[in-house]
Design a protein around this motif. Structure first.
Motif, PDB file in Angstrom:
ATOM      1  N   SER A   1       0.842  -1.193   0.000  1.00 24.33           N
ATOM      2  CA  SER A   1       0.000   0.000   0.000  1.00 24.33           C
ATOM      3  C   SER A   1       0.877   1.243   0.000  1.00 24.33           C
ATOM      4  O   SER A   1       2.074   1.176   0.301  1.00 24.33           O
TER       5      SER A   1
ATOM      6  N   ALA B   1      -3.396  -5.781  -1.561  1.00 29.64           N
ATOM      7  CA  ALA B   1      -3.863  -7.105  -1.971  1.00 29.64           C
ATOM      8  C   ALA B   1      -2.826  -8.132  -1.557  1.00 29.64           C
ATOM      9  O   ALA B   1      -1.661  -7.796  -1.328  1.00 29.64           O
TER      10      ALA B   1
ATOM     11  N   ALA C   1      -6.899 -12.008  -1.453  1.00 31.23           N
ATOM     12  CA  ALA C   1      -7.795 -11.002  -0.882  1.00 31.23           C
ATOM     13  C   ALA C   1      -7.244  -9.629  -1.237  1.00 31.23           C
ATOM     14  O   ALA C   1      -6.052  -9.483  -1.507  1.00 31.23           O
ATOM     15  N   GLY C   2      -8.121  -8.655  -1.246  1.00 28.89           N
ATOM     16  CA  GLY C   2      -7.703  -7.283  -1.512  1.00 28.89           C
ATOM     17  C   GLY C   2      -8.677  -6.315  -0.872  1.00 28.89           C
ATOM     18  O   GLY C   2      -9.793  -6.683  -0.529  1.00 28.89           O
ATOM     19  N   ASP C   3      -8.232  -5.100  -0.702  1.00 28.22           N
ATOM     20  CA  ASP C   3      -9.064  -4.054  -0.130  1.00 28.22           C
ATOM     21  C   ASP C   3      -9.089  -2.883  -1.103  1.00 28.22           C
ATOM     22  O   ASP C   3      -8.086  -2.185  -1.257  1.00 28.22           O
TER      23      ASP C   3
ATOM     24  N   ASP D   1     -10.220  -0.078  -0.856  1.00 31.78           N
ATOM     25  CA  ASP D   1     -10.039   1.225  -0.209  1.00 31.78           C
ATOM     26  C   ASP D   1      -8.581   1.523   0.131  1.00 31.78           C
ATOM     27  O   ASP D   1      -8.263   2.619   0.577  1.00 31.78           O
ATOM     28  N   ILE D   2      -7.707   0.544  -0.067  1.00 28.55           N
ATOM     29  CA  ILE D   2      -6.287   0.757   0.209  1.00 28.55           C
ATOM     30  C   ILE D   2      -5.579   1.047  -1.101  1.00 28.55           C
ATOM     31  O   ILE D   2      -5.604   0.247  -2.027  1.00 28.55           O
TER      32      ILE D   2
END
Length: 184
Positions: A84, A122, A148-150, A152-153
């Motif tokens: 990130s 991710a 997995a991933g976000d 919003d990051i």
């Protein structure tokens, strides 16, 4: 189509000029992880690519002498952590220095036998499908078994030998990480 052979009178550019060329290629930054027994290992990569969606397959390029490569080959799996923007310092920390100390003070968890960093944009755990030696590196083809991933990051982008924020407004649309974001 027949491949063309390279002309013998054309020399390859010196390594430093080649690095200058590649510095102009904006790319994401990831840490590839593995384990030596219970000890986590990892190294920074910018050479990461999707190879196939069906079946899912990705590629990372690791230095032939990498401890992380050796661990991935032994275990038959590796972790992938897309850094990130807040983790920009880890890009350099996992690229240099004592490989056995890279996880010192870095939060991580074990997933399917490999360490994954906390707070990444991710992450994935991949099974090694094939390795291909090329020059001083080894291309590792991996099949994701968990990911997995976000959304919003925000990921960090490496460009001109420095980390940048993807949403920046600097030259070419990039701003150094940590620069104020434009107000809307």
């Amino acid at each position: 189509m027949t491949p063309r052979s390279s002309s013998p009178e054309v020399d390859a550019p010196p390594a430093d000029r080649f690095r200058d060329l590649m510095a102009g290629w904006p790319t994401g930054v990831a840490v590839v992880t593995g384990a030596d027994g219970a000890r986590p290992l990892g190294c920074t990569v910018t050479a990461l690519a999707s190879v196939s969606a069906d079946p899912p397959l990705l590629l990372v390029s690791l230095a032939a002498h990498s401890r992380t490569l050796a661990a991935a080959e032994r275990a038959g799996r590796f972790g992938l952590c897309v850094l990130s923007a807040a983790q920009r310092h880890l890009a350099r920390a996992f690229a240099a220095g004592d490989p056995t100390a890279r996880f010192a003070g870095v939060p991580y968890r074990w997933t399917l036998g490999v360490p994954l960093l906390h707070g990444t944009a991710a992450g994935a755990v991949c099974v090694v499908r094939e390795t291909i030696a090329v020059a001083d590196h080894v291309l590792v083809l991996g099949s994701p078994r968990w990911h997995a991933g976000d959304p919003d990051i925000e990921p960090v982008i490496w460009y001109r030998r420095a980390p940048h924020a993807l949403s920046g407004q600097g030259p070419g649309g990039f701003s150094p990480v940590g620069s104020p974001r434009p107000s809307t």
